[in-house]
Write a protein that holds these residues in place. Structure first.
Motif, PDB file in Angstrom:
ATOM      1  N   VAL A 207       0.838  -1.204   0.000  1.00  0.00           N
ATOM      2  CA  VAL A 207       0.000   0.000   0.000  1.00  0.00           C
ATOM      3  C   VAL A 207       0.871   1.251   0.000  1.00  0.00           C
ATOM      4  CG1 VAL A 207      -1.704   1.299   1.337  1.00  0.00           C
ATOM      5  CG2 VAL A 207      -1.950  -1.175   1.086  1.00  0.00           C
ATOM      6  N   ALA A 208       1.984   1.198   0.705  1.00  0.00           N
ATOM      7  CA  ALA A 208       2.910   2.338   0.674  1.00  0.00           C
ATOM      8  C   ALA A 208       3.463   2.560  -0.733  1.00  0.00           C
ATOM      9  CB  ALA A 208       4.050   2.110   1.670  1.00  0.00           C
ATOM     10  N   PHE A 209       3.702   1.476  -1.460  1.00  0.00           N
ATOM     11  CA  PHE A 209       4.166   1.623  -2.837  1.00  0.00           C
ATOM     12  C   PHE A 209       3.073   2.237  -3.714  1.00  0.00           C
ATOM     13  CE2 PHE A 209       4.513  -0.063  -7.156  1.00  0.00           C
ATOM     14  CZ  PHE A 209       5.784   0.345  -7.491  1.00  0.00           C
ATOM     15  N   VAL A 210       1.818   1.835  -3.488  1.00  0.00           N
ATOM     16  CA  VAL A 210       0.703   2.441  -4.237  1.00  0.00           C
ATOM     17  C   VAL A 210       0.611   3.933  -3.930  1.00  0.00           C
ATOM     18  CG1 VAL A 210      -1.810   2.444  -4.530  1.00  0.00           C
ATOM     19  CG2 VAL A 210      -0.578   0.281  -4.364  1.00  0.00           C
ATOM     20  N   HIS A 211       0.875   4.280  -2.683  1.00  0.00           N
ATOM     21  CA  HIS A 211       0.882   5.699  -2.303  1.00  0.00           C
ATOM     22  C   HIS A 211       1.911   6.476  -3.125  1.00  0.00           C
ATOM     23  CE1 HIS A 211       0.566   9.224   0.236  1.00  0.00           C
ATOM     24  NE2 HIS A 211       1.858   9.168   0.520  1.00  0.00           N
ATOM     25  N   GLU A 212       3.083   5.913  -3.325  1.00  0.00           N
ATOM     26  CA  GLU A 212       4.108   6.561  -4.138  1.00  0.00           C
ATOM     27  C   GLU A 212       3.700   6.598  -5.618  1.00  0.00           C
ATOM     28  OE1 GLU A 212       6.769   8.076  -2.872  1.00  0.00           O
ATOM     29  OE2 GLU A 212       5.923   7.570  -0.918  1.00  0.00           O
ATOM     30  N   ALA A 213       3.002   5.536  -6.078  1.00  0.00           N
ATOM     31  CA  ALA A 213       2.548   5.530  -7.471  1.00  0.00           C
ATOM     32  C   ALA A 213       1.519   6.628  -7.715  1.00  0.00           C
ATOM     33  CB  ALA A 213       1.965   4.162  -7.816  1.00  0.00           C
ATOM     34  N   PHE A 214       0.674   6.863  -6.727  1.00  0.00           N
ATOM     35  CA  PHE A 214      -0.297   7.958  -6.863  1.00  0.00           C
ATOM     36  C   PHE A 214       0.417   9.306  -6.936  1.00  0.00           C
ATOM     37  CE2 PHE A 214      -4.238   5.717  -4.879  1.00  0.00           C
ATOM     38  CZ  PHE A 214      -4.312   4.910  -5.989  1.00  0.00           C
ATOM     39  N   LYS A 215       1.461   9.462  -6.138  1.00  0.00           N
ATOM     40  CA  LYS A 215       2.240  10.700  -6.209  1.00  0.00           C
ATOM     41  C   LYS A 215       2.867  10.877  -7.588  1.00  0.00           C
ATOM     42  CE  LYS A 215       3.638  11.638  -1.427  1.00  0.00           C
ATOM     43  NZ  LYS A 215       4.801  11.841  -0.537  1.00  0.00           N
ATOM     44  N   PHE A 216       3.334   9.774  -8.160  1.00  0.00           N
ATOM     45  CA  PHE A 216       3.941   9.839  -9.483  1.00  0.00           C
ATOM     46  C   PHE A 216       2.924  10.305 -10.528  1.00  0.00           C
ATOM     47  CE2 PHE A 216       5.190   7.943 -13.537  1.00  0.00           C
ATOM     48  CZ  PHE A 216       6.492   8.386 -13.644  1.00  0.00           C
ATOM     49  N   ILE A 217       1.689   9.816 -10.421  1.00  0.00           N
ATOM     50  CA  ILE A 217       0.646  10.255 -11.359  1.00  0.00           C
ATOM     51  C   ILE A 217       0.381  11.750 -11.197  1.00  0.00           C
ATOM     52  CG2 ILE A 217      -1.799   9.992 -11.970  1.00  0.00           C
ATOM     53  CD1 ILE A 217      -1.593   7.073 -11.183  1.00  0.00           C
ATOM     54  N   ILE A 218       0.337  12.205  -9.938  1.00  0.00           N
ATOM     55  CA  ILE A 218       0.088  13.631  -9.696  1.00  0.00           C
ATOM     56  C   ILE A 218       1.212  14.483 -10.282  1.00  0.00           C
ATOM     57  CG2 ILE A 218      -0.157  15.364  -7.879  1.00  0.00           C
ATOM     58  CD1 ILE A 218      -1.493  13.220  -6.161  1.00  0.00           C
ATOM     59  N   LEU A 219       2.437  14.047 -10.085  1.00  0.00           N
ATOM     60  CA  LEU A 219       3.570  14.799 -10.633  1.00  0.00           C
ATOM     61  C   LEU A 219       3.562  14.808 -12.162  1.00  0.00           C
ATOM     62  CD1 LEU A 219       6.403  13.613  -8.218  1.00  0.00           C
ATOM     63  CD2 LEU A 219       5.366  15.887  -8.317  1.00  0.00           C
ATOM     64  N   GLY A 304      -4.932  15.198  -8.967  1.00  0.00           N
ATOM     65  CA  GLY A 304      -4.652  14.318 -10.085  1.00  0.00           C
ATOM     66  C   GLY A 304      -5.820  14.132 -11.039  1.00  0.00           C
ATOM     67  N   VAL A 305      -7.021  13.883 -10.512  1.00  0.00           N
ATOM     68  CA  VAL A 305      -8.178  13.590 -11.373  1.00  0.00           C
ATOM     69  C   VAL A 305      -8.550  14.781 -12.253  1.00  0.00           C
ATOM     70  CG1 VAL A 305     -10.621  12.985 -11.363  1.00  0.00           C
ATOM     71  CG2 VAL A 305      -9.036  11.788  -9.839  1.00  0.00           C
ATOM     72  N   PRO A 306      -8.693  16.005 -11.714  1.00  0.00           N
ATOM     73  CA  PRO A 306      -9.047  17.118 -12.619  1.00  0.00           C
ATOM     74  C   PRO A 306      -7.988  17.361 -13.695  1.00  0.00           C
ATOM     75  CG  PRO A 306      -9.404  17.735 -10.328  1.00  0.00           C
ATOM     76  CD  PRO A 306      -8.638  16.462 -10.316  1.00  0.00           C
ATOM     77  N   GLN A 307      -6.714  17.210 -13.324  1.00  0.00           N
ATOM     78  CA  GLN A 307      -5.647  17.437 -14.296  1.00  0.00           C
ATOM     79  C   GLN A 307      -5.611  16.340 -15.364  1.00  0.00           C
ATOM     80  OE1 GLN A 307      -5.431  17.823 -11.075  1.00  0.00           O
ATOM     81  NE2 GLN A 307      -4.967  20.014 -10.905  1.00  0.00           N
TER      82      GLN A 307
END
Length: 716
Positions: A207-219, A304-307
């Motif tokens: 789950v911590a890795f998924v948290h980082e993947a979400f950050k990557f999408i936002i970036l 992330g979603v609006p962008q």
């Protein structure tokens, strides 16, 4: 030669890891473990391949795929047919066994994609899908029989140390089977996490890795590739590695449609998997809380979603099919993120209402998750539009009167401030010593200013009907009126079968009866309706308690088929016997139907002057009216049936035997007019009359006198 077809014996019922089997190898007797590479067959196992579709469905591609998958299905059936010790030896020591199983999970069709256009391919895929799930279910079954079993501690270590189950495999099982096999997957995960608690530690890291993947999408979607400045993001994103361009790139890279497509599909797969995981394994909520994953969902939804929508419009062709497909994937991913937040809250709500553990601690956890959701505005705004927050808080106040009202009021104010609307007034607290809301208790009717308008009524009815589509709108409206227009209470009351007594008698398919304009006219003018049936027991327009069983449409079928059947029915007469018996009117049954009835005194001699009937009379005498028997009681108002039958029988025998006369012959003596000639019968009748005319009329005085002497009427 070695003999691998040795009968498995475990007379002491030991666990499989402690069992040894005796085999003969080249004349040498050996003791080999039940779990050993010795029992693995030298068989090549195939792997799963994705079926051809679209442009890849060339000539021969479908037949080739069907041939390969037939072999793959045969391998699965062979694996399941192995004995317990050979099955586990193959799983542990066969070099490609786990690759065979994992290949299907990696290439399986995700649930958001439609089924294959070929029914033949889809049917074969579904059969393979079913057998793979059976194999994984067998892998978490530690006991198959009294002699074939494995200790739970040993099985937990075997599954974990040999990477038979990993968190990616567990999540792939959730994504592949969790939508339509929720209970089955839930049992598999419960058994797995019970056998090996170390999987929870691995799940925290995943789950911590998924948290980082979400950050990557936002970036990715917030990065301005034309500028070297970092994106404007919250403090929580500091310290995360920046997106670097390739070192040999001479031009500044742009976010292409293909890269955006991969990001959206990855987001959809991850969100759907996590939603199913928390749904089939509610204990996983602790894993999400440890990693602060709720905040990650909120930030992804906000930044992330609006962008993603904006970037899709920039790099995609809105008239293409691919653009429409990816946009639908993004819509689904957005809904799944909301449902992940909802499933986390649902775990605590279910624990509160089922009274599992400490209710106060579950309430605090629920409020803590809700407070984390309020850290940004967009997620809680969309969540509230789908699942109203104030309704959940009202239920919590009823279930736990000691709830922190400061937190609940703050949550309501924060939610409605994001909507730019005033927060509703909280519902009054329940009576003291009330642990859970008693849904069946009737509540006072709301006042006029509390009753919602027609639009809100329809909205509440629709909300209840979405959960309970079999209920009629009229019945739902009656329940809403009874429970103060609280849809949550109505749903809980129906699901728990705890409706109030006035509502239990109503027809659940009752529709909404619109207001009669004639009734409105009466209220306005005072002119009353002139229908004589208004207000009767069958008036559906004004009554809710009409007994429909007493209503009949059309011609009612008669109880009797004809008149004879009705006359033969003596059911009502039997009931009258007891009534007349009280007044001594009906005689005893034995007296009425006695076979020894004495009728010797019933006959009476004729009175003086009466002539006896003549046996030779040409005309048959009319039957005389029967006189009442002298021996019968005057209180008997009916003739004895036995006596009546005896008389009818005597009359019938008289007609058939002695005294019966056939129909009269032709005795015509008149014939035709004189001068026209006469027939032979007329001449014979005239001759017979001339010979016998002395036997009739006054020529029988001697017989009458003799009869009088025998009767003692004249002296002899």
């Amino acid at each position: 030669m070695s003999d691998k077809h040795v009968e498995f014996r475990n007379p002491d019922y030991l666990p499989i890891e402690a069992v040894f089997l005796t085999v003969t190898n080249a004349g040498v007797i050996q003791q080999i473990k039940a779990l050993d590479p010795y029992w693995v067959d030298n068989k090549t196992l195939s792997v799963y391949e994705r079926p051809p579709s679209g442009s890849s469905m060339v000539i021969g591609a479908v037949d080739m795929w069907k041939t390969k998958m037939a072999v793959y299905l045969t391998d699965l059936k062979w694996l399941l047919s192995l004995e317990y010790h050979k099955f586990w030896s193959t799983v542990l020591y066969h070099p490609t066994c786990m690759d065979t199983l994992v290949s299907f999970l990696q290439e399986a069709t995700p649930p958001y994609l439609p089924p294959h256009e070929s029914k033949e391919i889809q049917n074969l895929y579904e059969e393979i899908r079913r057998f793979v799930l059976i194999v994984f279910s067998r892998l978490v079954t530690n006991k198959e029989s009294k002699s074939c079993w494995m200790s739970k501690e040993y099985m937990g270590d075997v599954l974990y140390n040999n990477f038979i189950f990993t968190i990616p495999i567990i999540w792939d099982i959730c994504l592949t089977y969790g939508v339509d096999n929720t209970r089955h997957v839930s049992r598999v995960l419960d058994s797995l996490f019970t056998l090996q608690p170390r999987y929870e530690t691995d799940a925290v890291a995943a789950v911590a890795f998924v948290h980082e993947a979400f950050k990557f999408i936002i970036l990715q979607v917030n990065k301005d590739y034309d500028s070297d400045e970092p994106p404007n993001l919250p403090e929580t994103f500091k310290g995360f590695s920046e997106i670097r361009r390739p070192t040999n790139s001479k031009t500044k890279d742009k976010l292409t449609f293909e890269v955006l497509k991969d990001l959206i599909i990855h987001l959809l797969d991850t969100a759907l998997t996590l939603r199913i995981f928390i749904q089939v394994y509610p204990k996983g909520v602790n894993i999400f809380r440890k990693t602060n994953f709720v905040l990650s969902i909120v930030q992804l939804y906000e930044y992330g979603v609006p962008q993603l929508y904006e970037k899709l419009e920039e790099v995609g062709d809105q008239t293409s099919v691919a653009y429409t497909e990816i946009e639908s994937y993004l819509d689904t991913a957005r809904a799944e993120l909301i449902d992940v937040f909802r499933e986390i809250l649902a775990v605590y709500k279910n624990a509160i209402f089922s009274e599992e553990g400490s209710k106060e601690s579950h309430v605090e956890d629920y409020l803590a998750v809700m407070m984390e959701g309020l850290s940004e505005r967009l997620l809680i705004k969309d969540y509230h539009s789908c699942y109203p927050v104030h309704e959940d808080l009202d239920l919590l106040r009823q279930a736990c009167p000691e709830i922190d009202t400061v937190k609940t009021d703050f949550i309501l104010q924060a939610v409605y401030s994001s909507l730019d609307e005033p927060a509703p007034e909280p519902a009054p607290p329940p009576a003291p010593n009330t642990a859970t809301p008693h849904i069946g208790t009737p509540h006072p009717a709301p006042s006029d200013n509390e009753i919602p308008d027609t639009v809100k009524e329809q909205s509440l009815i629709s909300e209840v009907r979405d959960i309970l589509p079999h209920l009629g709108d009229g019945f739902i409206l009656k329940c809403l009126q009874h429970y103060g227009f609280n849809s949550e209470r109505v749903i809980n009351s129906v699901l728990e079968d705890n409706l109030a007594e006035p509502l239990r008698a109503l027809d659940r398919s009752l529709p909404i009866i619109p207001e009669d304009p004639v009734d409105r006219r009466y209220l306005e003018t005072g002119i009353q309706r002139l229908n004589v049936f208004d207000g009767d027991e069958f008036d559906l327009m004004s009554r809710d308690d009409v007994v429909t069983a007493r209503m009949h449409v059309g011609k009612r079928r008669s109880k009797y088929k004809d008149l004879t059947q009705m006359l033969d029915d003596k059911t009502e007469l039997r009931g009258l016997a007891d009534i007349y018996a009280k007044y001594s009117v009906v005689c005893d049954e034995e007296d009425m139907y006695s076979d020894e009835y004495d009728d010797t005194d019933d006959w009476q001699p004729p009175a003086a002057g009466d002539h006896p009937p003549s046996e030779e009379s040409e005309e048959e005498p009319e039957p005389e009216e029967e006189k009442p028997s002298s021996s019968r009681n005057r209180m008997d108002f009916c003739v004895n049936p036995e006596e009546l039958r005896a008389r009818r029988e005597a009359s019938f025998q008289a007609r058939r035997g002695r005294g019966y006369r056939p129909p009269a012959k032709n005795v015509d003596v008149v014939g035709k007019a004189k001068g026209q000639g006469q027939e032979k019968n007329v001449l014979v009748n005239r001759e017979r009359k001339e010979k016998n005319k002395s036997s009739r009329g006054n020529h029988s005085r001697r017989q009458g006198a003799q009869w009088k002497r025998t009767q003692g009427l004249v002296p002899s």
